[in-house]
Every structure is written in structure tokens, then in C-alpha cells.
Design an enzyme around this catalytic site. Sequence first.
Site, PDB file in Angstrom:
ATOM      1  N   CYS A   1      -4.140  -5.830  -3.170  1.00  0.00           N
ATOM      2  CA  CYS A   1      -4.004  -6.220  -1.945  1.00  0.00           C
ATOM      3  C   CYS A   1      -2.484  -6.158  -1.485  1.00  0.00           C
ATOM      4  O   CYS A   1      -1.897  -7.043  -2.327  1.00  0.00           O
ATOM      5  CB  CYS A   1      -4.524  -7.479  -1.306  1.00  0.00           C
TER       6      CYS A   1
ATOM      7  N   CYS B   1      -3.134  -4.604   6.933  1.00  0.00           N
ATOM      8  CA  CYS B   1      -3.795  -4.165   5.511  1.00  0.00           C
ATOM      9  C   CYS B   1      -2.519  -3.381   4.929  1.00  0.00           C
ATOM     10  O   CYS B   1      -2.318  -2.125   5.276  1.00  0.00           O
ATOM     11  CB  CYS B   1      -4.815  -3.385   5.583  1.00  0.00           C
TER      12      CYS B   1
END
Length: 292
Positions: free
Chosen positions: A86, A229
Site C-alpha cells: 500500500c 490510493c
Amino acid sequence: MSISQRHVRYGKYHGTGNDFIVVDADEYVPNRGAFAAHHCDRTDGIDGDERRGADGVLFLALEEKYSPPRVVMTLVQPDGSTAEMCGNGARVAAEWAMARTGASEVMIDTQAGTRHARRVPVADGDDLVAIEMGEPSFAPEVVPLDRDEPLVEGQLEGYAVTGINTGVPHAVVFVDDVDAVDLESDAPPIRHHDVFPEGANVTFAAPRDDGGYDQRTFERGVEGETLSCGTGAVAIAAVAAHLGRCEDDVVTVSPPGGDLRVEVPDDGPAVLYGPVAHEFDGEVPVTPPAAD
């Protein structure tokens, strides 16, 4: 004191709105999946400054004996699954580790590999945290895809979709206006499409006149839209470069939570730049309450 009475200390951080509960891995959490599912819930989770819950829990193990220091990162998502990588989460992990060690750079050990992160001073604002994201891949066996050839602007569910791995699988779609996309309706059929045997994050991008891109991402594991994101921002820049849509090596990508900068060199790892904010600290029960 019974386990049900014990509490865990945590910090709440976000990177351009992509928010995380940070727990030192030395804290004993017997069921990390259940812990994340409960405390990340947007209705019943931890009570934040602006909204409840989080996009995931970062369990971080700091190893200060190395130079630069290392931090082992495990991201448990709201559905209880773990994510290999991530981008914003890794930047949060880097900020957490640098604040504790005084270092200006750290190494982040993720399930997608070890990543170098550093603090980038900004003259007229808060410092940025930059992290190397590895080399994006279109290879079917890496994305992965259930086919022998790369998926580049292939037709899926009425959209031209490109499959890419930037630490996790992404399905990237270029549109004229990301706000015109019904993300909750249009993204899940792509996210679960048979061509993506492990599923995929679905990232929509729209070009701007300044050369940057607007972004909206439906994340697997969260099973909904996130305010930002990082792997999706890198996916947009990498696919844009692959398709000849980029004039510069550094691209500004703007999810709803704020601006990210992505550097995608011709040869070498992509680099993600953005701010990190420490919101507050608190304590929560180590064992979530039983469902009624």
C-alpha cells in the site's frame, strides 16, 4: 486482567485522506483480522476527528539496529485480509518509524518486497514522504491475469481496461470525467472479473489540462472507494506513460484526498511522493465486542 479487558495503544494517521490505525507489532492482538474489521468500520469503528473507522490497520515492527532503520509492515484491511503493498500505508509506516528514530530515511519490509523511504523537505509547506514502489509490471503472471498476453485497454464491462501490478493488482481505466463514473456500480464487476484471478483494485483516471490526472479508486479489501490510493496513483502514471499519455517523468495524480506526485522513470522503480499527517493517539479493546 482478561484478554477481553486489555487495550491496545494506537496512532491514527492518513496520507492524503487514506487513513490507517497504526499499532506497534509488539502489542499482542490475538485476532488481527477481527480487530481490523471492527475498528476500521465506518459506522462503529474508532471515532476519528472527522469520520469513524479507517482504511486498514498497519501493524509495524521497528528494527532500529539497522542503518537506516527498518520497519516490517503488515497491512490488515477492513475485510480481515492482508494486502501485499500500500503506497500511502508504506508512507505512513515510514513517517511513524522516522519520528521514533530521528532518521530521515528508513527501509520498509512489505509482502511485495523491501522499499526505501525518505523525508523530502518542502520550502513552503509540510515535508513530503517519498517511497520507492518497485517497477510496475504488465506481465500476465505478475499482475496476475488469467490470460497469456498483457491486458492493455481491453474491453471489460464496457470499459477499456489495462491490468498492471504496482505492488498489488490494478485495473486502470481512462475516462473523460472521474466524477461521472458510478463507482459503486461499475467497479465491482471489474474488480471480480475472471481475468483477475486474485481480484484487482479498480482505478479510474481523467486527464487534466495541466498534464496531471484526477483519480478515483475502488479498493479490494476495503470493498469501496477510498479518498486516496498510492498504488493506484502509480498505476495511473505507469499506464499513462506506457500509452504515451505523459509528457514528463513526474506526474501529479489527484485523488479526492489531495495531490500525490509519481515519478516513473524509463528504467527503475517508480517513486511516490505525498504528505503524511498524524491525527491523534488512543486506546481500543484488543478483543472487539461480540456481535449481538
